[in-house]
Write a protein that holds these residues in place. Sequence first.
Motif, PDB file in Angstrom:
ATOM      1  N   UNK A   1       6.395  13.251   2.080  1.00 45.95           N
ATOM      2  CA  UNK A   1       7.053  11.984   1.770  1.00 45.95           C
ATOM      3  C   UNK A   1       5.984  11.020   1.261  1.00 45.95           C
ATOM      4  N   UNK A   2       5.990  10.806  -0.045  1.00 42.94           N
ATOM      5  CA  UNK A   2       5.080   9.833  -0.645  1.00 42.94           C
ATOM      6  C   UNK A   2       5.728   8.461  -0.560  1.00 42.94           C
ATOM      7  N   UNK A   3       5.034   7.520   0.051  1.00 40.31           N
ATOM      8  CA  UNK A   3       5.587   6.183   0.263  1.00 40.31           C
ATOM      9  C   UNK A   3       4.711   5.168  -0.457  1.00 40.31           C
ATOM     10  N   UNK A   4       5.281   4.505  -1.437  1.00 39.46           N
ATOM     11  CA  UNK A   4       4.569   3.487  -2.213  1.00 39.46           C
ATOM     12  C   UNK A   4       5.206   2.125  -2.000  1.00 39.46           C
ATOM     13  N   UNK A   5       4.480   1.088  -2.384  1.00 41.48           N
ATOM     14  CA  UNK A   5       4.987  -0.285  -2.271  1.00 41.48           C
ATOM     15  C   UNK A   5       5.569  -0.541  -0.881  1.00 41.48           C
ATOM     16  N   UNK A   6       4.820  -0.180   0.111  1.00 39.38           N
ATOM     17  CA  UNK A   6       5.306  -0.292   1.486  1.00 39.38           C
ATOM     18  C   UNK A   6       5.522  -1.742   1.885  1.00 39.38           C
ATOM     19  N   UNK A   7       6.536  -1.929   2.724  1.00 46.08           N
ATOM     20  CA  UNK A   7       6.909  -3.250   3.213  1.00 46.08           C
ATOM     21  C   UNK A   7       6.822  -3.263   4.740  1.00 46.08           C
ATOM     22  N   UNK A   8       6.660  -4.429   5.331  1.00 48.52           N
ATOM     23  CA  UNK A   8       6.633  -4.492   6.807  1.00 48.52           C
ATOM     24  C   UNK A   8       7.874  -3.872   7.447  1.00 48.52           C
ATOM     25  N   UNK A   9       9.002  -3.966   6.780  1.00 43.74           N
ATOM     26  CA  UNK A   9      10.236  -3.392   7.337  1.00 43.74           C
ATOM     27  C   UNK A   9      10.259  -1.870   7.284  1.00 43.74           C
TER      28      UNK A   9
ATOM     29  N   UNK B   1       0.805  -1.210   0.000  1.00 38.73           N
ATOM     30  CA  UNK B   1       0.000   0.000   0.000  1.00 38.73           C
ATOM     31  C   UNK B   1       0.837   1.258   0.000  1.00 38.73           C
ATOM     32  N   UNK B   2       0.139   2.401   0.124  1.00 41.81           N
ATOM     33  CA  UNK B   2       0.801   3.709   0.054  1.00 41.81           C
ATOM     34  C   UNK B   2       0.322   4.608   1.179  1.00 41.81           C
ATOM     35  N   UNK B   3       1.188   5.520   1.545  1.00 38.39           N
ATOM     36  CA  UNK B   3       0.855   6.588   2.483  1.00 38.39           C
ATOM     37  C   UNK B   3       1.608   7.841   2.053  1.00 38.39           C
TER      38      UNK B   3
END
Length: 123
Positions: A81-89, A16-18
């Motif tokens: 800060x656009x964050x895409x393809x988020x990972x658990x880390x 997902x993205x935030x």
Amino acid sequence: QVRLVESGGGLVQAGGSLKLSCAASGGLVVTYAMGWFRQAPGKEREFVAAINWNGGITYYADSVKGRFTISRDNGKNTVYLQMNSLKPEDTAVYYCARGLKGLRVAIDDYDAWGQGTQVTVSS
């Protein structure tokens, strides 16, 4: 004295993205580089991304390159800060900070810091 306030964090599924925002008040940040850092539980605070004063130059940690984008709107005294393809880390508290010496990755090269916003990525 400038005050930085982060917002936009939350819980998101992997992939997902935030979009995080960092609003400055009490002082200008338009002539300063700005950076985003993060700190996961039990770990040291680490550099994520930085942007120069006019947005023309950006720099990213290898772990987020190609997935995160830093930007700024000096008219609104705000950094994003656009964050895409988020990972658990990517789960961490994210902080924005005002740079002292242009684009830097060291914590000591930043002065004013926000209180942070929590980002949690579920698998």
